[in-house]
Write a protein that holds these residues in place. Structure first.
Motif, PDB file in Angstrom:
ATOM      1  N   ILE A 255       0.818  -1.352  -0.027  1.00  0.00           N
ATOM      2  CA  ILE A 255      -0.083   0.011   0.062  1.00  0.00           C
ATOM      3  C   ILE A 255       0.901   1.236   0.033  1.00  0.00           C
ATOM      4  N   GLY A 264      -6.460   4.687   0.117  1.00  0.00           N
ATOM      5  CA  GLY A 264      -5.599   3.822   1.113  1.00  0.00           C
ATOM      6  C   GLY A 264      -6.568   3.386   2.244  1.00  0.00           C
ATOM      7  N   SER A 268      -7.968  -0.043   0.351  1.00  0.00           N
ATOM      8  CA  SER A 268      -6.491  -0.918   0.644  1.00  0.00           C
ATOM      9  C   SER A 268      -6.949  -1.528   2.213  1.00  0.00           C
ATOM     10  N   ASN A 269      -6.937  -0.535   3.075  1.00  0.00           N
ATOM     11  CA  ASN A 269      -6.983  -1.119   4.624  1.00  0.00           C
ATOM     12  C   ASN A 269      -8.314  -1.884   4.547  1.00  0.00           C
ATOM     13  N   MET A 279      -1.696  -6.197   5.376  1.00  0.00           N
ATOM     14  CA  MET A 279      -1.672  -4.640   4.862  1.00  0.00           C
ATOM     15  C   MET A 279      -0.115  -4.392   5.029  1.00  0.00           C
ATOM     16  N   HIS A 304      -1.458  -1.509  -5.012  1.00  0.00           N
ATOM     17  CA  HIS A 304      -1.920  -0.425  -5.489  1.00  0.00           C
ATOM     18  C   HIS A 304      -1.428   0.922  -5.970  1.00  0.00           C
TER      19      HIS A 304
END
Length: 574
Positions: A255, A264, A268-269, A279, A304
């Motif tokens: 990330i 993010g 992502s998280n 992560m 990402h």
């Protein structure tokens, strides 16, 4: 197009609803995290590559609950706002989930903000607490908060009384102590006095429709507005984005995108946590070398980024030295991806299943996403179909009516991901979300026969030259076919004769040289004469937000000044 998990039904003209046999998640983020921690206790949840810190899911859940109790001990109640002003740190992620556990609203503050913007964000959100890092590079965050709130230097931690920010009482510093602030270590000790009964009572009074996050828009136009997002909004969006990537508990996601933005924090998280995936934080901020090194070291399966990040990674002279063989998938979002770049990401980065996601902060953020097995053509010419449980339509900006398939108009969305509204700004909310619940994105798009969407530009970015509607994306894609060009950004500048003229800012590949005439000669005979840029500038970088979104309004302002077009723009000069 894959329809493994959902069904597509079109109604009328450019309207589509994507259904699903799988119901939406009706729980809070805190209960979801607890469930995942019990299911995958020994899976790594979070890795911070710079200092090697690691947490399994059981450890991560304990850390988040300890921080949640500390926020309770500090007096943070359900619905109270906790701002975080930091680059990508583990404490950022812990704060994200800790606030969710007790129903506090996380206010994400852009790390690029300076004092004026910080004052606006904290004041507009009525933040009662602020978590921040001491400094990063040339940004002295501790000094800046002291300038905004001079009372901090003489106050006791937790007892701040500010004239400018009357709601702000607590400041927590991720680092050593500073006047008026608690250190992170001291903050984490506060929660020992909160009983299990009080903690559980707080958790169980929460509702998944509670606002849990205020995300400020990137500010590419005007002052940022705070989009109010609920557990239901972002939890389901993160989950369905992960599902479209085919994410599992065996995946490890690198990330490099900033946490303060939905990319993010959600894509992502939350995509990771809803699937028990790992992560991996490669660094505090994006840097191509540290990103690729982290992918190799941590054996990441997903990555990402925005197109500019992938372009920078591919441009590294030592790119071929990194072992990226573990990569499989990821997300590219935030801007259109040139065809040649997508080919290289697929082939040279081994990301055969990389997906393209489209949306905006106000939609939590994803509206459409290409499937993991989408064709190269789909991923470079469209942003895919809507994600499950989502309605999308294309309307005429003039009449508001749905247009035929294949015709350009404004993209509108309705579904679980639409924000509650802009915080304390009902007028702006009413301008964005209509009475029927449709959010008007301001993006120009068209719907294809297969139910995918092609973004053609922004309504306000459209160039009108001598009565001709010109869409910058089309010219940018064409310029990318010139071998010397690494990237190109096209925008309009004022012109006395035509109303607007076309400007292009161009980045060349390392070691290449070109000229205005060479660029125009390349265009002649290949695109219409009125689409050939009149003004060309060769640059090394573009003005960007922290998330990597290119700020064309700043380019336009800079070009007007450099070209002496103030009079054409109606700007008064001395």
């Amino acid at each position: 197009m894959s329809t493994e998990r959902y069904s597509i039904s079109k109604v009328g003209r450019s309207y589509i609803f994507v259904g699903s046999d799988e119901p939406l998640i009706g729980e809070t983020i805190g209960f979801m995290l607890e469930r995942i921690a019990r299911t995958y206790p020994e899976n790594e949840a979070l890795v911070f590559v710079p200092d090697g810190r690691r947490w399994t899911y059981s450890q991560f859940y304990r850390e988040c609950t300890a921080a949640a109790r500390s926020f309770m001990a500090m007096g943070i109640g359900r619905g109270d706002r906790v701002a975080i002003w930091a680059t990508n740190h583990p404490e950022w992620v812990i704060t994200q989930f800790a606030t969710a556990l007790i129903g506090a609203v996380l206010v994400t503050v852009n790390p690029a903000y300076r004092t004026h913007e910080l004052r606006h964000g904290l004041g507009d959100s009525e933040a009662q607490a602020l978590v921040l890092i001491p400094s990063f590079k040339s940004s002295d965050y501790a000094k800046m908060i002291g300038e905004v709130v001079p009372e901090l230097a003489s106050s006791e931690p937790g007892a701040l009384e500010s004239e400018v920010l009357p709601f702000l009482r607590n400041v927590v510093l991720i680092g050593s102590e500073s006047p008026g602030m608690r250190s992170w270590n001291d903050f984490m000790k506060l929660g020992s006095g909160v009983s299990d009964e009080d903690f559980e009572s707080r958790r169980r009074e929460l509702d998944f429709d509670d606002v849990i996050n205020i995300q400020y828009t990137s500010g590419t136009t005007g002052m940022p507005k705070g989009a109010s997002l609920t557990h239901f909004n972002i939890l389901n969006n993160g989950y369905h984005v992960g599902e479209t990537m085919k994410l599992t508990h065996r995946d490890r996601l690198c990330i490099p995108v900033p946490f303060y933005h939905c990319f993010g924090m959600v894509l992502s998280n939350l995509a990771c946590v809803t699937h028990g995936a790992t992560m991996v934080i490669p660094a505090e901020y994006f840097e191509p070398k540290t990103t690729l090194a982290a992918v190799e070291k941590e054996r990441c399966t997903a990555l990402h980024g925005v197109p500019t990040m992938f372009i920078a990674e591919l441009a590294l002279p030592e790119f071929g030295d990194y072992d990226l063989g573990t990569l499989r998938t990821g997300i590219m979002a935030g801007a259109p991806c040139p065809v040649e770049i997508m080919k290289r990401v697929n082939d040279e980065m081994n990301m055969k299943e990389v997906t393209i996601a489209y949306g905006q902060t106000e939609t939590s953020p994803v509206i459409t996403q290409t499937p993991y097995n989408g064709s190269l053509e789909m991923r470079t010419t469209t942003v895919g179909p809507p994600i499950p449980h989502t309605e999308v339509k294309i309307i005429s900006p003039d009449t508001g009516r749905t247009v035929p398939v294949g015709e350009q108009g404004e993209l509108c969305c309705r579904g679980y991901q639409v924000m509650r509204g802009y915080y304390n700004n009902p007028a702006a909310t009413a301008q964005t979300i209509d009475e029927a619940g449709w959010i008007h994105t301001g993006d120009l798009a068209l719907m294809k026969e297969d139910g995918t969407f092609k973004i053609t530009g922004r309504i306000k970015n459209m160039i009108i030259r001598g009565g001709e509607n010109i869409y910058p994306r089309e010219i940018e894609e064409f310029l990318h076919t010139m071998a010397k060009i690494r990237d190109a950004q096209v925008f309009g500048v004022p012109d006395r004769k035509y109303g607007e003229e076309i400007a292009a800012w161009i980045q060349l590949h390392e070691g290449e040289q070109s000229s205005d005439d060479e660029i125009r000669d390349f265009c002649k005979g290949k695109i219409a004469h009125y689409k050939i840029p009149r003004y060309i500038k060769f640059v090394d970088e573009y003005p960007m937000t922290v998330t990597g979104k290119i700020q064309k309004f700043r380019m336009r302002d800079m070009a007007i000044a450099e070209l002496g077009l103030e009079e054409d723009a109606g700007i008064e000069t001395a």
